[in-house]
Enzyme design. Structure first.
Site, PDB file in Angstrom:
ATOM      1  N   HIS A   1       0.863  -1.176   0.000  1.00 24.61           N
ATOM      2  CA  HIS A   1       0.000   0.000   0.000  1.00 24.61           C
ATOM      3  C   HIS A   1       0.906   1.234   0.000  1.00 24.61           C
ATOM      4  O   HIS A   1       2.008   1.190   0.535  1.00 24.61           O
ATOM      5  CB  HIS A   1      -0.834  -0.046   1.286  1.00 24.61           C
ATOM      6  CG  HIS A   1      -1.923   0.973   1.372  1.00 24.61           C
ATOM      7  ND1 HIS A   1      -1.695   2.270   1.756  1.00 24.61           N
ATOM      8  CD2 HIS A   1      -3.263   0.877   1.150  1.00 24.61           C
ATOM      9  CE1 HIS A   1      -2.852   2.928   1.768  1.00 24.61           C
ATOM     10  NE2 HIS A   1      -3.819   2.102   1.399  1.00 24.61           N
TER      11      HIS A   1
ATOM     12  N   ASP B   1       2.923  -4.640   7.828  1.00 26.45           N
ATOM     13  CA  ASP B   1       1.687  -3.884   7.698  1.00 26.45           C
ATOM     14  C   ASP B   1       0.533  -4.869   7.922  1.00 26.45           C
ATOM     15  O   ASP B   1       0.260  -5.722   7.072  1.00 26.45           O
ATOM     16  CB  ASP B   1       1.628  -3.247   6.305  1.00 26.45           C
ATOM     17  CG  ASP B   1       0.308  -2.531   6.031  1.00 26.45           C
ATOM     18  OD1 ASP B   1      -0.648  -2.704   6.820  1.00 26.45           O
ATOM     19  OD2 ASP B   1       0.235  -1.812   5.023  1.00 26.45           O
TER      20      ASP B   1
ATOM     21  N   GLN C   1      -4.603  -5.381   6.844  1.00 23.59           N
ATOM     22  CA  GLN C   1      -5.571  -6.318   6.269  1.00 23.59           C
ATOM     23  C   GLN C   1      -5.487  -7.712   6.884  1.00 23.59           C
ATOM     24  O   GLN C   1      -6.163  -8.630   6.427  1.00 23.59           O
ATOM     25  CB  GLN C   1      -5.352  -6.427   4.747  1.00 23.59           C
ATOM     26  CG  GLN C   1      -5.536  -5.127   3.983  1.00 23.59           C
ATOM     27  CD  GLN C   1      -6.981  -4.632   3.978  1.00 23.59           C
ATOM     28  OE1 GLN C   1      -7.913  -5.363   4.299  1.00 23.59           O
ATOM     29  NE2 GLN C   1      -7.149  -3.367   3.621  1.00 23.59           N
TER      30      GLN C   1
ATOM     31  N   LYS D   1     -10.646  -0.648  10.261  1.00 19.49           N
ATOM     32  CA  LYS D   1     -10.829  -1.835   9.412  1.00 19.49           C
ATOM     33  C   LYS D   1     -11.170  -3.063  10.247  1.00 19.49           C
ATOM     34  O   LYS D   1     -11.323  -4.167   9.713  1.00 19.49           O
ATOM     35  CB  LYS D   1      -9.551  -2.091   8.601  1.00 19.49           C
ATOM     36  CG  LYS D   1      -9.229  -0.996   7.593  1.00 19.49           C
ATOM     37  CD  LYS D   1      -7.990  -1.338   6.821  1.00 19.49           C
ATOM     38  CE  LYS D   1      -7.363  -0.146   6.141  1.00 19.49           C
ATOM     39  NZ  LYS D   1      -8.028   0.239   4.887  1.00 19.49           N
TER      40      LYS D   1
ATOM     41  N   CYS E   1      -4.620   2.391  -3.840  1.00 15.01           N
ATOM     42  CA  CYS E   1      -3.365   2.846  -3.222  1.00 15.01           C
ATOM     43  C   CYS E   1      -2.234   1.838  -3.412  1.00 15.01           C
ATOM     44  O   CYS E   1      -1.396   1.680  -2.519  1.00 15.01           O
ATOM     45  CB  CYS E   1      -3.539   3.170  -1.739  1.00 15.01           C
ATOM     46  SG  CYS E   1      -4.612   4.568  -1.425  1.00 15.01           S
TER      47      CYS E   1
HETATM   48  C1  LIG Z   1      -2.581  -2.875   3.496  1.00 18.48           C
HETATM   49  C2  LIG Z   1      -2.917  -1.493   3.940  1.00 18.48           C
HETATM   50  N1  LIG Z   1      -1.975  -0.737   4.498  1.00 18.48           N
HETATM   51  C3  LIG Z   1      -2.227   0.495   4.931  1.00 18.48           C
HETATM   52  C4  LIG Z   1      -3.469   1.057   4.831  1.00 18.48           C
HETATM   53  C5  LIG Z   1      -3.670   2.446   5.329  1.00 18.48           C
HETATM   54  O1  LIG Z   1      -4.505   2.469   6.418  1.00 18.48           O
HETATM   55  P1  LIG Z   1      -5.036   3.821   7.039  1.00 18.48           P
HETATM   56  O2  LIG Z   1      -5.579   4.623   5.885  1.00 18.48           O
HETATM   57  O3  LIG Z   1      -6.096   3.398   7.992  1.00 18.48           O
HETATM   58  O4  LIG Z   1      -3.892   4.512   7.697  1.00 18.48           O
HETATM   59  C6  LIG Z   1      -4.494   0.308   4.245  1.00 18.48           C
HETATM   60  C7  LIG Z   1      -5.864   0.831   4.063  1.00 18.48           C
HETATM   61  O5  LIG Z   1      -6.174   1.861   3.557  1.00 18.48           O
HETATM   62  C8  LIG Z   1      -4.204  -0.991   3.797  1.00 18.48           C
HETATM   63  O6  LIG Z   1      -5.155  -1.741   3.232  1.00 18.48           O
END
Ligand SMILES: Cc1ncc(COP(=O)(O)O)c(C=O)c1O
Lengths: 145, 421
Positions: free
Chosen positions: B132, B212, B215, B238, B378
């Site tokens: 991401h 990370d 998910q 999430k 993203c």
């Molecule tokens: C794999 C992953 N990493 C990071 C993020 C970023 O999360 P957040 O926008 O809640 O900071 C997301 C979701 O948007 C994600 O799916």
């Protein structure tokens, strides 16, 4: 819910009017919506104070492509003042169905290209111009995650 | 973690679960709301909504400051939430759990605070092609500042990490590799990555691993001890919790050795005009007024998930994934990305349908009350890898049912009919 993808729109998507390129355009302009990859290129021929001819080319969603076709069908042949005065509400009326804010951007891409093209043509020695807002309205922030 | 272990027989009563989520009773026009975008943000159960409401109605006060009862109550609830989160991810020590605004802020915290102190000219940070943007851009910014190099583990055609290429990167750069940043589960492909192996191989060259977990933590049992990583980042919103709260877990010794991230109130011991000393963990990394109500509600979300049982959550989603893979593959012209079986992925389905633009697909699905995402999610480098600008993405969670997958499939067939030339 009334589908946006009614026959009129899909007809312009499948059988676009004014699609292609011109050999000797007065001006060409193209813009990209980097978030979704929609792209519209336009060739414009300006003569005798009119938008004498125009073609568009590009790729993207049905809304962006159908809007370009509908727009050029409506404006080709009209006087420059009238074309310049064309605004987002005119385009939305032409499309005839309500668009969500996120999809307005798709529809407005072609109007932005047309306006920027006219603006550039006028700057390059055309008649004295009233200022034209050249950018598409970028209201719907598109975020992915 | 058991996202990739053998079948569990635990089950989940989805009818009862659905009754806990007020929003699932909503309609879109005359259609029921079919929410298939939980990878972007999950819905919230009544208990979480009530916890927020209760906090603001009954004991809203700044934490760690007031000498009065509601402030003490808020402080105790905030620290209790930290304890719940620690337990949820198997952390040995509450002080290893730092509350942040979300995954993005957690990763930035490490990139800035740890990176500034530990990365030098010529060092290497390894990421993957499926990260991401929030696990790419902070490293890029830091690497540019420090004169470090970014390398990426490539992704195979089936959407897995190419671990042989990873080994080659480690062999080439050896001890110059300072950190490996890898997603546990891809938010675009659903791939469950072998993060334990990634972390073990990183450790062998002396590098740390940041996982990370945005998910993965919501979707199955995740235990930081089993992962073998040094940092784990995830987001409350999430996993049934509110937006605005997230977590950075880090090994205590590493967090203690790191300089602070944000400076300000709460993160200090003693401030003079020109110099300050910093608070101990976890406060050192929690400058300013925290999002107390959100943290408390996240604690309640972990209670809710724990009561369901994370094995049951995983089993439910695996079954739904197997069903969805079959249903989607039966649609002519549909191209599905990511690993082929439910065992090696979570309930995230990225696809394209003929040459219909994903935004058109999402709009048509929306007319049927079906919420999916369309775009690059993203993950632009991953899109580039597969030669795409966008896909449509459906994703499931504890409250989704096979009937909703049927509704998705029917809406996709309608889209095909509209676009049939
Ligand atoms: C794999 C992953 N990493 C990071 C993020 C970023 O999360 P957040 O926008 O809640 O900071 C997301 C979701 O948007 C994600 O799916």
């Amino acid at each position: 819910m009334d589908s946006f993808y009614r026959e009129n729109i899909m007809d312009h998507y499948r059988n676009p009017r004014h699609r292609g390129r011109l050999d000797a355009p007065t001006v060409s302009h193209e813009e990209l919506n980097p978030l979704c990859g929609d792209m519209i290129h336009m060739d414009l021929v300006i003569a005798d104070g009119r938008l004498a001819d125009a073609r568009f080319d590009g790729h993207g969603c049905a809304i962006s492509q159908a809007a370009a076709s509908l727009l050029l069908e409506d404006v080709v042949g009209k006087g420059l003042a009238e074309v310049r005065a064309y605004d987002r509400d005119d385009l939305f009326e032409l499309l005839g169905v309500p668009l969500s804010p996120a999809r307005m951007k798709c529809a407005l891409l072609s109007l932005g290209v047309l306006r920027a093209g006219l603006h550039a043509a006028t700057d390059n020695g055309g008649s004295a111009a009233t200022p034209v807002v050249a950018a598409t309205a970028d209201r719907a922030g598109s975020r992915s995650g | 973690m058991a996202l990739d272990t053998a079948a569990s027989t635990a089950t989940l009563d989805v009818v009862a679960v659905r009754a806990d989520f007020p929003i699932l009773g909503e309609t879109v026009g005359d259609k029921p709301l079919t929410y298939l975008d939980s990878a972007a943000s999950s819905q919230k159960p009544e208990a979480v909504i009530r916890a927020l409401d209760d906090y603001y109605r009954r004991y809203n006060a700044n934490v760690h400051r007031g000498i009065y009862q509601i402030s003490e109550r808020a402080t105790a609830a905030y620290e209790e939430a930290r304890h719940k989160v620690a337990r949820f991810i198997g952390a040995a020590d509450n002080r290893e759990v730092i509350f942040t605004r979300g995954t993005t802020e957690s990763i930035n915290l490490v990139a800035y605070a740890w990176g500034r102190a530990n990365v030098r000219q010529g060092d290497v940070i390894i990421v993957t092609e499926m990260e991401h943007h929030s696990n790419l851009v902070p490293w890029q910014i830091m690497a540019q500042e420090r004169g470090a190099l970014i390398e990426a583990i490539p992704v195979t055609d089936e959407g897995r990490l190419d671990l042989e290429a990873y080994d080659r990167l480690l062999a080439r750069h050896g001890g110059r590799v300072k950190l490996v940043a890898v997603t546990h589960v891809s938010n675009t492909l659903g791939t469950v990555n072998p993060v334990r192996e990634v972390a073990d191989r990183a450790r062998a060259v002396g590098a740390l691993t940041l996982v990370d977990g945005a998910q993965s933590v919501p979707h199955g049992p995740v235990n930081v001890g089993d992962l073998g990583c040094d940092f784990l980042a995830f987001s409350g919103h999430k996993m049934l919790g509110p937006m605005g709260i997230g977590v950075l877990w880090g090994k205590r010794a590493i967090l203690e050795a790191m300089p602070p991230f944000n400076g300000g109130g709460s993160m200090i011991k003693r401030v003079a005009l020109k110099e300050s000393t910093y608070a101990d963990l976890p406060n050192k990394f929690e400058a300013g007024t925290p999002s107390t109500g959100d943290a408390i509600a996240l604690g309640v979300a972990t209670d809710y998930l724990t009561a369901l049982g994370m094995e049951a959550v995983r089993a439910h989603e695996r079954d739904l994934t197997a069903y969805a893979l079959d249903r989607l593959r039966a649609i002519g012209g549909l191209t599905l990305y990511g690993p082929p079986t439910a065992e090696e992925r979570t309930g995230v389905f990225s696809f394209t349908l003929d040459d219909i633009h994903p935004h058109d697909l999402a709009s048509i699905l929306d007319e049927d009350g079906v919420c999916v995402r369309a775009g690059h999610h993203c993950t632009q480098p991953l899109m580039d890898r597969f030669g795409l600008t966008a896909t449509a993405r459906a994703s499931v969670y504890v409250y989704n049912t096979p009937e909703e997958i049927d509704r998705l499939a029917a809406a996709l067939e309608r889209a095909k009919a509209i676009f049939a030339f």
